[in-house]
Motif scaffolding. Structure first.
Motif, PDB file in Angstrom:
ATOM      1  N   THR A 116      -2.758  -5.349  -4.983  1.00  0.00           N
ATOM      2  CA  THR A 116      -3.445  -5.546  -3.816  1.00  0.00           C
ATOM      3  C   THR A 116      -5.064  -5.380  -3.751  1.00  0.00           C
ATOM      4  O   THR A 116      -5.505  -5.385  -4.638  1.00  0.00           O
ATOM      5  N   ALA A 142      -0.223 -10.011   0.649  1.00  0.00           N
ATOM      6  CA  ALA A 142       0.819 -10.361  -0.039  1.00  0.00           C
ATOM      7  C   ALA A 142       0.800 -11.499  -1.015  1.00  0.00           C
ATOM      8  O   ALA A 142       1.716 -12.160  -1.474  1.00  0.00           O
ATOM      9  N   TYR A 176       2.751 -11.664  -4.603  1.00  0.00           N
ATOM     10  CA  TYR A 176       4.066 -11.695  -4.888  1.00  0.00           C
ATOM     11  C   TYR A 176       4.382 -13.263  -5.434  1.00  0.00           C
ATOM     12  O   TYR A 176       4.936 -13.513  -6.551  1.00  0.00           O
ATOM     13  N   THR A 225       2.738  -4.592  -3.274  1.00  0.00           N
ATOM     14  CA  THR A 225       1.842  -5.013  -1.764  1.00  0.00           C
ATOM     15  C   THR A 225       2.097  -3.623  -0.835  1.00  0.00           C
ATOM     16  O   THR A 225       2.782  -2.637  -1.434  1.00  0.00           O
ATOM     17  N   GLU A 248       3.103  -1.693   2.992  1.00  0.00           N
ATOM     18  CA  GLU A 248       4.100  -1.901   3.739  1.00  0.00           C
ATOM     19  C   GLU A 248       3.536  -2.937   5.051  1.00  0.00           C
ATOM     20  O   GLU A 248       4.671  -3.664   5.493  1.00  0.00           O
ATOM     21  N   ALA A 257       4.892  -6.597   4.041  1.00  0.00           N
ATOM     22  CA  ALA A 257       6.364  -6.874   3.921  1.00  0.00           C
ATOM     23  C   ALA A 257       6.698  -7.522   5.145  1.00  0.00           C
ATOM     24  O   ALA A 257       7.803  -7.854   5.531  1.00  0.00           O
ATOM     25  N   PHE A 286       6.103 -12.615   1.373  1.00  0.00           N
ATOM     26  CA  PHE A 286       6.978 -11.267   1.056  1.00  0.00           C
ATOM     27  C   PHE A 286       8.535 -11.820   0.923  1.00  0.00           C
ATOM     28  O   PHE A 286       9.177 -11.655  -0.184  1.00  0.00           O
ATOM     29  N   VAL A 333       6.394  -1.759  -2.997  1.00  0.00           N
ATOM     30  CA  VAL A 333       5.735  -1.776  -1.630  1.00  0.00           C
ATOM     31  C   VAL A 333       5.098  -0.114  -1.695  1.00  0.00           C
ATOM     32  O   VAL A 333       5.904   0.778  -1.525  1.00  0.00           O
ATOM     33  N   ASP A 380       3.996   2.344   0.861  1.00  0.00           N
ATOM     34  CA  ASP A 380       4.058   2.634   2.294  1.00  0.00           C
ATOM     35  C   ASP A 380       2.881   3.960   2.486  1.00  0.00           C
ATOM     36  O   ASP A 380       3.497   4.955   2.406  1.00  0.00           O
ATOM     37  N   ASN A 423      11.430  -0.525   4.310  1.00  0.00           N
ATOM     38  CA  ASN A 423      11.563  -1.933   3.743  1.00  0.00           C
ATOM     39  C   ASN A 423      12.636  -1.893   2.642  1.00  0.00           C
ATOM     40  O   ASN A 423      12.822  -2.959   2.228  1.00  0.00           O
ATOM     41  N   GLU A 446      10.326   0.918  -2.671  1.00  0.00           N
ATOM     42  CA  GLU A 446       9.233   1.162  -1.594  1.00  0.00           C
ATOM     43  C   GLU A 446       9.108   2.757  -1.912  1.00  0.00           C
ATOM     44  O   GLU A 446       9.986   3.460  -1.980  1.00  0.00           O
TER      45      GLU A 446
END
Length: 351
Positions: A95, A147, A150, A173, A175, A178, A183, A201, A203, A221, A264
């Motif tokens: 990211t 995102a 992805y 990525t 949260e 998502a 995503f 993910v 979070d 997620n 996640e």
């Protein structure tokens, strides 16, 4: 006329790895700790250099490291636990907060630091900066677009599958991402083509200044994985041992040709969304330092007899030596010549 459509295998229900993680071998836990310490040491050095000459006031365009800066302190368990199962023949797309994954995946520290400083010796010859690291040697990339990583991860996974290399792709990525179309499109296509991808993910509870509870209709997620016929798992408490165990299952599944999985991790953003973020929207700032995953993990390893004073000191000294050498390399490297501003940006034909 009827069409015989084979039914997919039952999808495992989303699992919650909130229970205590399995005991890992001592050498594995020591390596996880070393990776986390190296990543944090790197981020602390970048923090220091970034703020060294931003005043008076705070001018984001000034200094040795101009532009925005997104640091990953607190999220080290995710990268350490996942990348422990990868080789440089596997791909990672990260990211806009990418350094912990770059460090854990083995991106050259000197070249990465030089890129962050905008120097000619950087991964992208100083053209990309910290949000656009690209390293073909380790199949690592990242982007400032939410995102964005992805879909490219799917492309690399598709290539690995076609070539039969045994390689996999890890797509990371936050949260907040998502909720992006990329995503869901990526999960759908990866499941449809049974691609060797692990979706991760992170979070950290905040999409810039928006809490997850105000932006996302589901509490985790991981439950979204079932909609695409793939396993989903949530790891609680920023637990690197539990991340390691979850990643081992997902990576093993991908390498065995069983398709994608989603993990996640409930992690922690210790610092601002970007450097200069006053974080007035956070009521939890006073409690954040007590949740720092590195001293918490260090304490666990000391109690388990994995670490002692000498091992801790050695790990921190080695990390500092590597990071300071990288910073010195970056500072000593030349800035790009303005006459070459168009070079290394577009494809060039041999003449």
């Amino acid at each position: 006329m009827s069409t015989d459509v084979s039914r997919p295998a039952p999808v495992p229900a989303p699992t919650d790895a909130g229970s205590p993680a399995p005991e890992l071998p001592d050498d594995v836990r020591a390596r996880l700790y070393e990776t986390m310490v190296l990543s944090r040491t790197f981020e602390e050095a970048i923090l220091r250099e970034y703020h060294a000459d931003k005043g008076p006031g705070f001018d984001i365009g000034k200094g040795l490291v101009p532009g925005e800066m997104h640091l990953s302190a607190g999220q080290e368990p995710v990268a350490a636990g996942v990348c422990a199962h990868l080789t440089t023949d596997d791909a990672v797309t990260a990211t806009h907060r990418p350094h912990h994954f770059a460090v854990a995946h083995g991106v050259d520290l000197k070249k990465m630091t030089a890129e962050i400083f905008g120097r000619e010796t950087g991964l992208g010859r100083g053209r990309g900066g910290h949000m656009h690291l690209f390293d073909p040697e380790t199949h690592f990339s990242c982007s400032g677009i939410i995102a964005e990583g992805y879909p490219p991860a799917l492309g690399m996974a598709f290539a690995f599958k076609r070539r039969g290399t045994g390689g996999i792709a890890v797509a990371v990525t936050g949260e907040g991402a998502a909720n992006q179309g990329a995503f869901h499109e990526s999960l759908n296509l990866a499941a449809l083509w049974k691609l060797p991808v692990v979706f991760v993910v992170e979070d950290n509870e905040w999409g810039i200044s928006v809490p997850r509870t105000a932006s996302t209709s589901v509490p985790s997620n991981a439950v979204r994985a079932a909609a695409y016929g793939i396993p989903g798992e949530r790891v609680e408490h920023n637990d690197v041992d539990a991340v390691y165990a979850a990643a081992e299952r997902a990576v093993g599944r991908a390498r065995a040709g069983e398709g994608p999985s989603l993990i996640e991790v409930a992690t922690l953003r210790m610092w601002g969304h970007f450097e200069g973020d006053a974080q007035g929207y956070r009521a939890d700032l006073e409690s954040v330092s007590a949740l720092d995953p590195i001293p918490l993990y260090e304490t666990r390893l000391r109690e388990a007899g994995v670490l002692d004073d000498a091992a801790v000191a050695r790990t921190k000294e080695q990390a500092t030596e590597k990071v300071e050498a990288a910073v010195a390399f970056a500072k000593d490297s030349p800035v790009p010549d303005v006459a070459d501003v168009m070079k290394h940006v577009f494809a060039e034909e041999d003449r």
